[in-house]
Design a protein around this motif. Sequence first.
Motif, short mmCIF file in Angstrom:
data_model
loop_
_atom_site.label_atom_id
_atom_site.label_comp_id
_atom_site.label_asym_id
_atom_site.label_seq_id
_atom_site.Cartn_x
_atom_site.Cartn_y
_atom_site.Cartn_z
N VAL A 94 -4.05 5.28 5.87
CA VAL A 94 -4.23 6.07 7.08
C VAL A 94 -2.89 6.66 7.50
O VAL A 94 -2.77 7.87 7.72
CB VAL A 94 -4.85 5.21 8.22
N ILE A 95 -1.88 5.82 7.63
CA ILE A 95 -0.50 6.29 7.82
C ILE A 95 0.14 6.19 6.44
O ILE A 95 0.27 5.09 5.90
CB ILE A 95 0.27 5.43 8.84
N PRO A 96 0.49 7.32 5.84
CA PRO A 96 1.01 7.29 4.46
C PRO A 96 2.20 6.35 4.30
O PRO A 96 3.00 6.18 5.23
CB PRO A 96 1.41 8.75 4.22
N ARG A 97 2.31 5.77 3.13
CA ARG A 97 3.42 4.84 2.85
C ARG A 97 4.77 5.54 2.99
O ARG A 97 5.74 4.95 3.42
CB ARG A 97 3.28 4.24 1.46
N SER A 98 4.81 6.83 2.64
CA SER A 98 6.07 7.57 2.74
C SER A 98 6.52 7.75 4.19
O SER A 98 7.66 8.07 4.45
CB SER A 98 5.92 8.95 2.09
N ARG A 99 5.60 7.50 5.14
CA ARG A 99 5.92 7.62 6.56
C ARG A 99 5.93 6.26 7.25
O ARG A 99 5.76 6.18 8.45
CB ARG A 99 4.90 8.54 7.22
N GLY A 100 6.07 5.22 6.47
CA GLY A 100 6.18 3.88 7.04
C GLY A 100 4.89 3.09 7.10
O GLY A 100 4.87 1.98 7.62
N GLY A 101 3.82 3.63 6.55
CA GLY A 101 2.55 2.90 6.53
C GLY A 101 2.61 1.73 5.55
O GLY A 101 3.26 1.82 4.51
N GLY A 120 -3.85 14.39 2.05
CA GLY A 120 -2.49 14.42 1.53
C GLY A 120 -1.57 13.43 2.21
O GLY A 120 -1.93 12.29 2.48
N ASN A 121 -0.37 13.91 2.54
CA ASN A 121 0.66 13.07 3.12
C ASN A 121 0.69 13.20 4.65
O ASN A 121 1.75 13.20 5.26
CB ASN A 121 2.02 13.46 2.51
N ARG A 122 -0.50 13.32 5.25
CA ARG A 122 -0.59 13.48 6.71
C ARG A 122 -1.42 12.35 7.30
O ARG A 122 -2.13 11.63 6.59
CB ARG A 122 -1.27 14.82 7.03
N THR A 123 -1.35 12.24 8.60
CA THR A 123 -2.22 11.28 9.30
C THR A 123 -3.57 11.95 9.49
O THR A 123 -3.69 13.18 9.40
CB THR A 123 -1.63 10.90 10.67
N PRO A 124 -4.63 11.18 9.75
CA PRO A 124 -5.94 11.80 9.98
C PRO A 124 -5.93 12.82 11.12
O PRO A 124 -6.60 13.85 11.04
CB PRO A 124 -6.84 10.60 10.33
N LYS A 125 -5.14 12.56 12.16
CA LYS A 125 -5.08 13.50 13.29
C LYS A 125 -4.43 14.82 12.86
O LYS A 125 -4.91 15.90 13.20
CB LYS A 125 -4.30 12.87 14.44
N GLU A 126 -3.32 14.73 12.11
CA GLU A 126 -2.64 15.93 11.63
C GLU A 126 -3.52 16.74 10.68
O GLU A 126 -3.48 17.97 10.67
CB GLU A 126 -1.34 15.55 10.91
N ALA A 127 -4.33 16.04 9.88
CA ALA A 127 -5.20 16.73 8.92
C ALA A 127 -6.53 17.14 9.55
O ALA A 127 -7.37 17.75 8.88
CB ALA A 127 -5.46 15.81 7.72
N ASN A 128 -6.73 16.79 10.82
CA ASN A 128 -7.98 17.07 11.52
C ASN A 128 -9.17 16.45 10.77
O ASN A 128 -10.19 17.09 10.56
CB ASN A 128 -8.19 18.57 11.75
N MET A 129 -8.99 15.20 10.35
CA MET A 129 -10.01 14.46 9.60
C MET A 129 -10.20 13.09 10.26
O MET A 129 -9.62 12.11 9.81
CB MET A 129 -9.59 14.29 8.14
N PRO A 130 -11.00 13.01 11.32
CA PRO A 130 -11.18 11.72 11.98
C PRO A 130 -11.91 10.71 11.10
O PRO A 130 -12.76 11.08 10.28
CB PRO A 130 -12.01 12.06 13.22
N LEU A 131 -11.57 9.44 11.27
CA LEU A 131 -12.22 8.36 10.53
C LEU A 131 -13.57 8.05 11.16
O LEU A 131 -13.73 8.11 12.39
CB LEU A 131 -11.36 7.10 10.58
N ASP A 132 -14.56 7.71 10.32
CA ASP A 132 -15.87 7.30 10.83
C ASP A 132 -15.74 6.01 11.63
O ASP A 132 -16.31 5.86 12.70
CB ASP A 132 -16.86 7.10 9.69
N TYR A 133 -15.00 5.04 11.07
CA TYR A 133 -14.78 3.75 11.73
C TYR A 133 -13.31 3.38 11.59
O TYR A 133 -12.76 3.50 10.50
CB TYR A 133 -15.62 2.65 11.08
#
Length: 165
Positions: A94-101, A120-133
């Motif tokens: 969810v938070i990419p490893r390259s960004r400290g995830g 890609g290398n973005r958070t779900p909010k940045e990619a506008n892709m919300p998680l179902d759960y």
Amino acid sequence: MSKVLVLNASYEPLNITSWRRAIVLLLKGKAEQVEHNGKCVYSDFPLPTVIRLRHYVRVPYKEIPLTRRNILHRDSHSCQYCGYTGDDLTLDHVIPRSRGGDDSWENIVTACVRCNVKKGNRTPKEANMPLDYPPRKPHSGLYFEVTKHVKNGGHQEWRKYVIGI
């Protein structure tokens, strides 16, 4: 026949056992019947689906391993972004490893290849892709076994004894 959910004296789930073992526990007076399915073993002895032990049993905490198989099972073998179910699922941070995830239950979800590449290398909010759960750690190892039985359509009465189903 069927499986039986065994509860501790405090009503917390302990394990799943065979109906034969459950009958033995009932006949020995070590457990009491909480739920039954209406079927009978004998004419006046209903077949239990949930039993509760009469005395509390202390169970040591057991860590649930963070494995691909367990994550797929937790997420019901479906993409947490679009809902796709298939064989070609991947694991996404969810938070990419390259960004400290990190590699944790709260940061890894199942995703189809298409959504994983799109995010890609973005958070779900940045990619506008919300998680179902939102991803979370399962409460216990027994959780996996119980959810398998409940999601297959059987033992719906078990839901009220297990947190998070």
